[in-house]
Design a protein around this motif. Structure first.
Motif, PDB file in Angstrom:
ATOM      1  N   GLU A 102     -59.227  11.607  25.050  1.00 28.78           N
ATOM      2  CA  GLU A 102     -59.069  11.053  23.704  1.00 28.78           C
ATOM      3  C   GLU A 102     -59.701  11.949  22.637  1.00 28.78           C
ATOM      4  O   GLU A 102     -59.513  11.727  21.450  1.00 28.78           O
ATOM      5  CB  GLU A 102     -59.710   9.661  23.617  1.00 28.78           C
ATOM      6  N   LEU A 103     -60.491  12.933  23.056  1.00 26.55           N
ATOM      7  CA  LEU A 103     -61.272  13.716  22.084  1.00 26.55           C
ATOM      8  C   LEU A 103     -60.841  15.163  22.009  1.00 26.55           C
ATOM      9  O   LEU A 103     -61.651  16.064  22.080  1.00 26.55           O
ATOM     10  CB  LEU A 103     -62.760  13.678  22.455  1.00 26.55           C
ATOM     11  N   LYS A 104     -59.576  15.391  21.902  1.00 25.50           N
ATOM     12  CA  LYS A 104     -59.097  16.764  21.949  1.00 25.50           C
ATOM     13  C   LYS A 104     -59.674  17.652  20.868  1.00 25.50           C
ATOM     14  O   LYS A 104     -60.089  18.758  21.107  1.00 25.50           O
ATOM     15  CB  LYS A 104     -57.579  16.788  21.873  1.00 25.50           C
ATOM     16  N   PHE A 105     -59.703  17.156  19.666  1.00 29.52           N
ATOM     17  CA  PHE A 105     -60.161  17.982  18.559  1.00 29.52           C
ATOM     18  C   PHE A 105     -61.666  18.196  18.613  1.00 29.52           C
ATOM     19  O   PHE A 105     -62.148  19.323  18.546  1.00 29.52           O
ATOM     20  CB  PHE A 105     -59.762  17.356  17.230  1.00 29.52           C
ATOM     21  N   ALA A 106     -62.366  17.079  18.783  1.00 30.48           N
ATOM     22  CA  ALA A 106     -63.827  17.147  18.775  1.00 30.48           C
ATOM     23  C   ALA A 106     -64.306  18.068  19.880  1.00 30.48           C
ATOM     24  O   ALA A 106     -65.285  18.787  19.737  1.00 30.48           O
ATOM     25  CB  ALA A 106     -64.411  15.763  18.967  1.00 30.48           C
ATOM     26  N   ASP A 107     -63.580  18.056  20.988  1.00 28.85           N
ATOM     27  CA  ASP A 107     -63.877  18.924  22.092  1.00 28.85           C
ATOM     28  C   ASP A 107     -64.098  20.353  21.665  1.00 28.85           C
ATOM     29  O   ASP A 107     -64.972  21.037  22.146  1.00 28.85           O
ATOM     30  CB  ASP A 107     -62.639  18.944  22.988  1.00 28.85           C
ATOM     31  N   LYS A 108     -63.249  20.780  20.780  1.00 23.15           N
ATOM     32  CA  LYS A 108     -63.285  22.178  20.417  1.00 23.15           C
ATOM     33  C   LYS A 108     -64.182  22.455  19.232  1.00 23.15           C
ATOM     34  O   LYS A 108     -64.861  23.446  19.175  1.00 23.15           O
ATOM     35  CB  LYS A 108     -61.879  22.648  20.063  1.00 23.15           C
TER      36      LYS A 108
END
Lengths: 184, 361
Positions: B149-155
């Motif tokens: 669910e956290l694709k953006f925050a991941d990066k």
């Protein structure tokens, strides 16, 4: 961490500065030679240095696109160097691109050729998306790397005639697409 | 352009050239140009990533949390351990966290994730490290959190903190805080929390490699946002402007979003050399309570990026219900580089400027 010929690709992909140091140390001379061959007529060391920076910047930023071993890497970075040198030439466009001075069917540059040479690399690339992969490769070698038709033929294992034909048809296709787009 | 690089890879063209002479000076100039180009590009593209100056982000290790009882016979809840200090920010975590209770052993080190909680601002994971090996003073998992669910925050949009306490000869409690700064804040997160190394952040170079991986699901706690941006709550000093832009209240904590704008040259009183500016904050309320916090510093300020905004974030425990205002006092630090590795030192004594006062309704 010590960067070696075994691990520099891995570290370069991770964006490690040490790996950049390594490839600069190892390939700067070769890259310079490739660029110098294309741009020597300008007799401007600054232009050459800029192209070297552009080459290493491109390799550093796009390291993830690279696949292969140390030997492949050398070929890859040299190809980038050649491309950056020609790209520079396009941008400067102080003099016609020295291309195809031998016995090719178009001894006089056609209008399409003129156009393709003058167009920026970005525009060209966009246009080339419309072509099949093999033609895209041929166009890239021809217009981005300034390779002779024979060289392209040897590279792809095709005859020179088939390269001539494919280029001719490809240009007509592009012309149709783009002129068509303007007229309709 | 990316495509082109891929294509070049396929071409496999031989170049038969004699390398030319490239002087050290030339190499240095080329390298500098590349790194400069890279930083600029990333600044625009990557929110938190590469562009910060070294101390601006990264690990906060156990500062401000005094040691608690040396030996505890039994560990109930790790959050409890970090509450020994009266001003701790973890008071309510215990009530809202989910018990996880998964143990993984690798290379002679046992890691147990005891509890975790997610409130749309932070993912906080409590775990215990046990080993017969010497792990140093403040060991923690060099960990990574991923969730589909956290694709953006991941990066881009996160900061990590590890707060470590030694609880016995070979037992350590760690709070891992993963701050979600930009990007989606989903209802539910399916978390993979994993690490391949336990590293001592206490100054020694001790580290143990292994493989610890935990999967669990957390649901978001309710939260409430107050938009402060339109209320023009700020403080100003020469070359500095700091605005309060948002306040978020969750059952376990309060998060304050600030926006700093700094003219580094003016504040540092330096025309040529590299300088960095960073703020330390003190958070109090009108009743005299002082709040501990976990801070993400944002991009920070340096002469590399003039007049850029940096948006730090402070997470404190819930504000005292009786309090009517929150006072945030910035103290200004000006840094210079003292080594090639980017080690920084204060140029002059840090000084405080007028506080920001946020009314609480």
């Amino acid at each position: 961490m010590i960067i070696t010929s075994e691990n520099f690709i891995k570290h370069l992909k991770k964006g490690r500065e040490e790996a950049l140091d390594y490839i600069l140390e190892k390939y700067a001379g070769t890259v310079k030679a490739v660029i110098h061959n294309t741009l020597k007529d300008y007799n401007d060391s600054q232009i050459i240095e800029e192209s070297i920076s552009d080459t290493f910047f491109g390799a550093y930023e796009n390291a993830k696109q690279f696949k292969g071993n140390e030997e492949d890497f050398k070929k890859w970075i040299c190809t980038i160097a050649k491309f950056k040198a020609i790209d520079k030439q396009r941008k400067l466009y102080k003099m016609p691109v020295a291309h195809e001075v031998e016995d090719y069917i178009d001894t006089v540059k056609s209008a399409e050729d003129e156009y393709l040479i003058k167009t920026s690399s970005e525009e060209l690339q966009e246009m080339m998306c419309k072509l099949e992969q093999i033609d895209r490769d041929i166009f890239t070698m021809k217009y981005f790397l300034n390779m002779k038709n024979e060289e392209i033929a040897a590279q792809l294992g095709l005859t020179k005639v088939s390269i001539d034909n494919r280029l001719y048809r490809g240009k007509k296709r592009l012309q149709k697409i783009y002129l068509g787009g303007i007229l309709t | 352009m990316k495509k082109l690089y891929k294509q070049f890879n396929r071409f496999n063209i031989e170049f038969d050239v004699e390398p030319m002479e490239v002087s050290e000076l030339e190499k240095e100039r080329i390298k500098r140009k590349i790194l400069k180009g890279k930083r600029k590009k990333h600044y625009v593209r990557n929110f938190v990533a590469a562009a910060t100056f070294i101390i601006a982000l990264g690990f906060t290790v156990g500062t401000g949390f005094p040691a608690f009882a040396e030996k505890l016979p039994f560990i109930g809840n790790v959050f409890e351990l970090f509450n020994a200090d009266k001003v701790s920010m973890f008071e309510r975590f215990d009530d809202y966290s989910s018990a996880i209770g998964i143990t993984e052993e690798s290379n002679g080190v046992e890691v147990t994730v005891t509890d975790a909680v997610y409130d749309r601002e932070n993912i906080t994971i409590a775990y215990i490290i046990k080993s017969e090996k010497n792990l140093g003073e403040k060991p923690a998992l060099s960990s990574n959190v991923t969730a589909k669910e956290l694709k953006f925050a991941d990066k881009y949009g996160y900061t990590k903190h590890d707060i470590v306490e030694k609880i016995s000869e070979n037992e350590y409690a760690v709070l891992f805080i993963y701050e979600l700064i930009k990007g989606t804040k989903p209802e539910e997160v399916h978390i993979t929390f994993e690490g391949d190394e336990i590293h001592d952040f206490g100054g020694t170079n001790i580290s143990v490699e292994g493989n610890w991986s935990f999967n669990f699901k957390l649901s978001a706690l309710e939260s409430e946002n107050v938009d402060l941006a339109k209320e023009d709550i700020k403080t100003e000093a020469e070359g500095i402007e700091i605005n309060a832009i948002e306040l978020t209240e969750t059952p376990i904590s309060t998060t304050i979003y600030l926006s700093e704008k700094v003219d580094v040259r003016l504040v540092a009183k330096e025309e040529e050399k590299w300088r960095g500016v960073r703020f330390d904050y003190i958070v109090t309320d009108n009743l005299g309570n002082t709040y501990n916090f976990v801070q993400s510093h944002g991009l920070g300020h340096s002469t590399d990026f003039e007049r850029m905004r940096s948006e730090p974030r402070l997470t404190i425990k819930n504000i005292d219900e009786e309090a009517t205002s929150l006072t945030i006092t910035p103290s200004v630090n000006v840094y210079e580089k003292v080594s090639g590795e980017g080690e920084l030192a204060n140029v002059f004594e840090p000084y405080s400027i007028e506080p920001i006062i946020i009314p609480i309704k």
